[in-house]
Scaffold this motif. Structure first.
Motif, mmCIF file in Angstrom:
data_model
loop_
_atom_site.group_PDB
_atom_site.id
_atom_site.type_symbol
_atom_site.label_atom_id
_atom_site.label_comp_id
_atom_site.label_asym_id
_atom_site.label_seq_id
_atom_site.Cartn_x
_atom_site.Cartn_y
_atom_site.Cartn_z
ATOM 1 N N ALA A 1 -8.220 -10.686 52.140
ATOM 2 C CA ALA A 1 -7.962 -10.879 50.708
ATOM 3 C C ALA A 1 -8.980 -10.109 49.880
ATOM 4 O O ALA A 1 -10.156 -10.029 50.248
ATOM 5 N N TYR A 2 -8.519 -9.531 48.791
ATOM 6 C CA TYR A 2 -9.375 -8.836 47.830
ATOM 7 C C TYR A 2 -9.244 -9.503 46.477
ATOM 8 O O TYR A 2 -8.167 -9.966 46.103
ATOM 9 N N THR A 3 -10.351 -9.525 45.721
ATOM 10 C CA THR A 3 -10.287 -9.909 44.328
ATOM 11 C C THR A 3 -10.191 -8.639 43.502
ATOM 12 O O THR A 3 -10.975 -7.709 43.711
ATOM 13 N N ALA A 4 -9.233 -8.599 42.584
ATOM 14 C CA ALA A 4 -9.096 -7.447 41.701
ATOM 15 C C ALA A 4 -9.086 -7.945 40.262
ATOM 16 O O ALA A 4 -8.615 -9.045 39.973
ATOM 17 N N LEU A 5 -9.650 -7.139 39.375
ATOM 18 C CA LEU A 5 -9.674 -7.481 37.953
ATOM 19 C C LEU A 5 -9.201 -6.279 37.157
ATOM 20 O O LEU A 5 -9.524 -5.139 37.504
ATOM 21 N N MET A 6 -8.479 -6.546 36.085
ATOM 22 C CA MET A 6 -8.061 -5.445 35.217
ATOM 23 C C MET A 6 -7.725 -5.952 33.818
ATOM 24 O O MET A 6 -7.462 -7.139 33.626
ATOM 25 N N PRO B 1 0.676 -9.892 45.843
ATOM 26 C CA PRO B 1 1.308 -8.579 46.030
ATOM 27 C C PRO B 1 0.673 -7.796 47.182
ATOM 28 O O PRO B 1 0.184 -6.694 46.987
ATOM 29 N N GLY B 2 0.686 -8.391 48.372
ATOM 30 C CA GLY B 2 0.066 -7.742 49.523
ATOM 31 C C GLY B 2 1.087 -7.248 50.519
ATOM 32 O O GLY B 2 2.288 -7.225 50.242
ATOM 33 N N GLY B 3 0.612 -6.869 51.698
ATOM 34 C CA GLY B 3 1.518 -6.417 52.734
ATOM 35 C C GLY B 3 0.771 -5.815 53.906
ATOM 36 O O GLY B 3 -0.454 -5.857 53.957
ATOM 37 N N LYS C 1 3.800 -2.410 44.476
ATOM 38 C CA LYS C 1 4.525 -3.597 44.038
ATOM 39 C C LYS C 1 4.470 -3.821 42.545
ATOM 40 O O LYS C 1 5.317 -4.506 41.999
ATOM 41 N N THR C 2 3.462 -3.274 41.890
ATOM 42 C CA THR C 2 3.303 -3.577 40.464
ATOM 43 C C THR C 2 2.997 -2.353 39.620
ATOM 44 O O THR C 2 2.954 -2.450 38.391
ATOM 45 N N GLY C 3 2.711 -1.209 40.235
ATOM 46 C CA GLY C 3 2.385 -0.010 39.475
ATOM 47 C C GLY C 3 0.995 -0.010 38.885
ATOM 48 O O GLY C 3 0.660 0.820 38.033
ATOM 49 N N ILE C 4 0.172 -0.910 39.375
ATOM 50 C CA ILE C 4 -1.144 -1.111 38.766
ATOM 51 C C ILE C 4 -2.270 -0.494 39.592
ATOM 52 O O ILE C 4 -2.237 -0.506 40.810
ATOM 53 N N ASN C 5 -3.277 0.060 38.902
ATOM 54 C CA ASN C 5 -4.475 0.557 39.566
ATOM 55 C C ASN C 5 -5.682 -0.164 38.957
ATOM 56 O O ASN C 5 -6.089 0.133 37.846
ATOM 57 N N ALA C 6 -6.238 -1.125 39.688
ATOM 58 C CA ALA C 6 -7.262 -2.001 39.117
ATOM 59 C C ALA C 6 -8.646 -1.353 39.147
ATOM 60 O O ALA C 6 -9.025 -0.752 40.139
ATOM 61 N N ASP D 1 -4.123 -8.796 51.084
ATOM 62 C CA ASP D 1 -3.591 -9.485 49.899
ATOM 63 C C ASP D 1 -4.560 -9.423 48.727
ATOM 64 O O ASP D 1 -5.592 -10.096 48.735
ATOM 65 N N PRO D 2 -4.235 -8.637 47.702
ATOM 66 C CA PRO D 2 -5.080 -8.613 46.512
ATOM 67 C C PRO D 2 -4.751 -9.793 45.591
ATOM 68 O O PRO D 2 -3.583 -10.117 45.386
#
Lengths: 242, 242
Positions: A109-114, A57-59, A80-85, A27-28
DNA sequence: CAAATAGTGTCTGTTAGACACTATATG
DNA sequence: CATATAGTGTCTAACAGACACTATTTG
């Protein structure tokens, strides 16, 4: 248990399907900073369980296409979102018999920032994808234990604001020092001395002035910077005050 | 996929056995400090895979007896070594398609610290249990990716030595300041100023003098201290120099 | 010019480093 | 007494906080 002479024959008869393992998800928690506030990306679930609730937006790990847990995190964000952080770091692993109604489950769990960008739902398991203000989550029911996960990610990000400029990954590629300072102030929940804030960043030589400036119409325009390659890894030896 | 009107009927037909999940293990990295050096507890595997190799005293999550990942970590330490560690903290989760020959696998690693005590193998899957000097591991082949896990744990413990007295959990209940300082010196790989070291601990009021003293025969005896209840949670705002 | 925001000069306060000093044990 | 180790006094250096100051933009 049968004994085997050698590892090769042991492995030949071994079948992972003979054992039941916990459900295994990734889960990011994706943060950004937009319109002076911290936002988290959530998706609305269109399938059971927890259908119609908003969550991360995990799985599931795909044992064929994913080579590592980070692969899963990136793939799920993408699907799920089309995003590459640009920033992705493992946060914590939540596992228990009760966190998912389907049974014993574990999520990494991951922390992502963008940088902020518009987003939309990308696949059928997701009805909608949306940036939520962090503060607004208090009034919502979230899927599974996702509130706790987001809270943990937020707390870790607060810590990082004390001794690094990792939060800068939540800004656009080019940003101003007042912007970065305000983001840190949001994360820390208190005002910072601009002299202290600027001084430590300048002395550590973490940013590159682009030569451009930006004005929002009022007052003197601020210089635009971008992060140096490894600026996110720098740790100040002394924290900002809590 | 079939559609269900409500979550209850979805859950009624859901069977975790229908899905293959990665192998799921927990691996504690248990450190102690004894005879002026940092030691790690390893067990010799008596079963495949990686039979006869030394590795961490971990194992599979037991979905019946374990309620949480920390339960698994404590149970495995107890089963394999008879030990109950006073400090246990989640470290990092290692997961990939290749780290275990049996297939896609995930392990949640924990860092554990305890006072030195003799240990012995406790169950049949373990031929032997032994404290190894950390430095000695360089010359050994360890099971799976356990070398990397131990290295990560050691690195995290080094970080903690810079801004906390968490390493004190690797000492006996009563210990002297020179002992604690030496442990930090081993972790950091450099000598520390005793004045600085003592001053910050005293000013933060992290320890309680027991009133006793201990001499090792040479020189002035040192005062024995024990940790205050929450001393492990204290974080100094300024790190020791790296 | 005033208002607004960006950015600097400089003093103070806190805390770690350096290192010489004193204290208390053994033989 | 000498030696060894524990523990202190005190100066310096580094760096964050405070806050008044200057700089640059718009209208």
């Amino acid at each position: 248990m049968t004994q085997f002479d050698d590892e090769a024959s042991f492995l030949a008869q071994y079948n992972a399907r003979d054992f039941v393992a916990p459900l295994m998800t990734v889960d990011p928690v994706l943060f950004t900073y937009h319109e002076a506030s911290l936002k988290v990306l959530l998706v609305e679930r269109s399938n059971h369980p927890e259908r119609r609730l908003w969550g991360l937006p995990g799985g599931f790990v795909d044992m064929v296409s994913d080579q590592s847990l980070e692969d899963t995190a990136r793939r799920k964000l993408q699907e799920k979102t089309g995003i590459n952080a640009p920033y992705l770091e493992q946060l914590y692993t939540f596992g228990s018999a009760t966190r998912d109604k389907r049974g014993w489950s574990v999520t990494v769990a991951y922390t992502a920032l963008m940088a902020y960008q518009e987003c939309a739902a990308h696949i059928e398991t997701v009805r909608d994808a949306k940036w939520w203000e962090f503060e607004a989550l208090n009034d919502m029911t979230l899927a599974f234990d996702h509130r706790e996960i987001i809270q943990t990610a937020r707390e870790r990000l607060r810590q990082k604001a004390l001794y690094s400029i990792v939060p800068a990954y939540a800004l656009p590629e080019k940003f101003t020092l007042p912007e970065l300072q305000h983001l840190h102030e949001v994360l820390l929940g208190k005002a910072l001395q601009k002299k202290s804030f600027r001084r430590r960043i300048e002395e550590a030589a973490l940013l590159i002035a682009t030569g451009e400036k930006r004005s929002d119409g009022n007052g003197r325009p601020a210089v635009l910077y971008r992060m140096k390659e490894d600026a996110g890894r720098h740790m100040f030896v002394r924290n900002l005050e809590e």
